[in-house]
Scaffold this motif. Structure first.
Motif, PDB file in Angstrom:
ATOM      1  N   ALA A  15       0.845  -1.206   0.000  1.00  0.00           N
ATOM      2  CA  ALA A  15       0.000   0.000   0.000  1.00  0.00           C
ATOM      3  C   ALA A  15       0.874   1.246   0.000  1.00  0.00           C
ATOM      4  O   ALA A  15       1.960   1.263   0.614  1.00  0.00           O
ATOM      5  CB  ALA A  15      -0.901  -0.001   1.235  1.00  0.00           C
ATOM      6  N   TYR A  16       0.398   2.253  -0.714  1.00  0.00           N
ATOM      7  CA  TYR A  16       1.035   3.575  -0.634  1.00  0.00           C
ATOM      8  C   TYR A  16       0.040   4.459   0.110  1.00  0.00           C
ATOM      9  O   TYR A  16      -0.913   4.970  -0.489  1.00  0.00           O
ATOM     10  CB  TYR A  16       1.350   4.116  -2.033  1.00  0.00           C
ATOM     11  N   ALA A  17       0.205   4.549   1.406  1.00  0.00           N
ATOM     12  CA  ALA A  17      -0.797   5.227   2.239  1.00  0.00           C
ATOM     13  C   ALA A  17      -0.133   6.110   3.293  1.00  0.00           C
ATOM     14  O   ALA A  17      -0.358   5.945   4.497  1.00  0.00           O
ATOM     15  CB  ALA A  17      -1.703   4.184   2.890  1.00  0.00           C
ATOM     16  N   PRO A  18       0.691   7.066   2.830  1.00  0.00           N
ATOM     17  CA  PRO A  18       1.409   7.886   3.803  1.00  0.00           C
ATOM     18  C   PRO A  18       0.519   8.893   4.534  1.00  0.00           C
ATOM     19  O   PRO A  18       0.937   9.443   5.548  1.00  0.00           O
ATOM     20  CB  PRO A  18       2.449   8.615   2.929  1.00  0.00           C
ATOM     21  N   TYR A  19      -0.690   9.132   4.052  1.00  0.00           N
ATOM     22  CA  TYR A  19      -1.548  10.166   4.649  1.00  0.00           C
ATOM     23  C   TYR A  19      -2.491   9.572   5.692  1.00  0.00           C
ATOM     24  O   TYR A  19      -2.605  10.096   6.791  1.00  0.00           O
ATOM     25  CB  TYR A  19      -2.288  10.929   3.551  1.00  0.00           C
ATOM     26  N   SER A  20      -3.147   8.488   5.351  1.00  0.00           N
ATOM     27  CA  SER A  20      -4.047   7.863   6.325  1.00  0.00           C
ATOM     28  C   SER A  20      -3.309   6.849   7.190  1.00  0.00           C
ATOM     29  O   SER A  20      -3.773   6.520   8.285  1.00  0.00           O
ATOM     30  CB  SER A  20      -5.193   7.145   5.609  1.00  0.00           C
ATOM     31  N   ASN A  21      -2.209   6.325   6.667  1.00  0.00           N
ATOM     32  CA  ASN A  21      -1.484   5.252   7.354  1.00  0.00           C
ATOM     33  C   ASN A  21      -2.355   3.993   7.495  1.00  0.00           C
ATOM     34  O   ASN A  21      -2.073   3.129   8.312  1.00  0.00           O
ATOM     35  CB  ASN A  21      -0.985   5.723   8.725  1.00  0.00           C
ATOM     36  N   PHE A  22      -3.421   3.920   6.698  1.00  0.00           N
ATOM     37  CA  PHE A  22      -4.318   2.763   6.722  1.00  0.00           C
ATOM     38  C   PHE A  22      -4.049   1.954   5.452  1.00  0.00           C
ATOM     39  O   PHE A  22      -4.295   2.431   4.340  1.00  0.00           O
ATOM     40  CB  PHE A  22      -5.774   3.251   6.771  1.00  0.00           C
ATOM     41  N   HIS A  23      -3.536   0.752   5.640  1.00  0.00           N
ATOM     42  CA  HIS A  23      -3.091  -0.058   4.511  1.00  0.00           C
ATOM     43  C   HIS A  23      -4.160  -1.098   4.170  1.00  0.00           C
ATOM     44  O   HIS A  23      -4.603  -1.840   5.052  1.00  0.00           O
ATOM     45  CB  HIS A  23      -1.776  -0.762   4.843  1.00  0.00           C
TER      46      HIS A  23
END
Ligand code: THU
Length: 141
Positions: free
Chosen positions: A19-27
């Motif tokens: 996952a590329y989820a640096p903003y929500s940190n929800f993968h």
């Protein structure tokens, strides 16, 4: 059912690691299981312009339909959680947009796939039609 539940869940869990989820940190990871035995996975892809985020299920459908025709979609596994906690907590169910996106590929194969929503204590098993009753699809046009 061509692909067993655990295989599809393992594929979704593996996809979530990308996952590329640096903003929500929800993968989130999603795995589509087709009747020909193929599995196509996706992970969420966020964007600095937050609203442009692509969910894992949508990425998987885009991959599947843009590569080649995969036939009947039998089942989908979805798993998610904060980084390092994927699969912990409550089952992750596809968002509304993803239900509609999944409906398109399901309708092409003419069936109603099982959706396995993975949580820590349970795997919810639902039909896409349970999540999106009376869907608008290719036959509606
Ligand atoms: N997300 C998915 O990938 N699939 C869903 O069905 C629900 C939400 C992602 C989008 C965003 O990157 C993060 O989870 C938090 O909403």
């Amino acid at each position: 059912m061509t692909i067993d539940r655990d295989t599809l869940i393992t594929a979704a869990r593996d996809a979530a690691t990308r996952a590329y989820a640096p903003y929500s940190n929800f993968h989130v990871g999603a795995a589509l299981g087709f009747a020909d035995g193929s599995v196509v996975t996706g992970a969420n892809v966020e964007n600095a312009s937050y609203g442009l985020t692509l969910c894992a299920e949508t990425v998987a459908v885009g991959k599947a339909l843009s590569e080649d025709w995969r036939g009947q979609l039998e089942a989908v596994a979805v798993i998610g959680g904060r980084a390092g906690e994927v699969g912990k907590g409550d089952p992750v169910t596809p968002c509304g947009r993803c239900r509609q996106v999944l409906n398109e590929v399901a309708a092409l194969g003419g069936n109603d796939p099982l959706i396995w929503c993975v949580g820590e204590d349970e795997v919810l098993e639902l039909r896409l039609s349970d999540l999106l009753p009376r869907a608008f699809g290719p036959d509606s046009l």
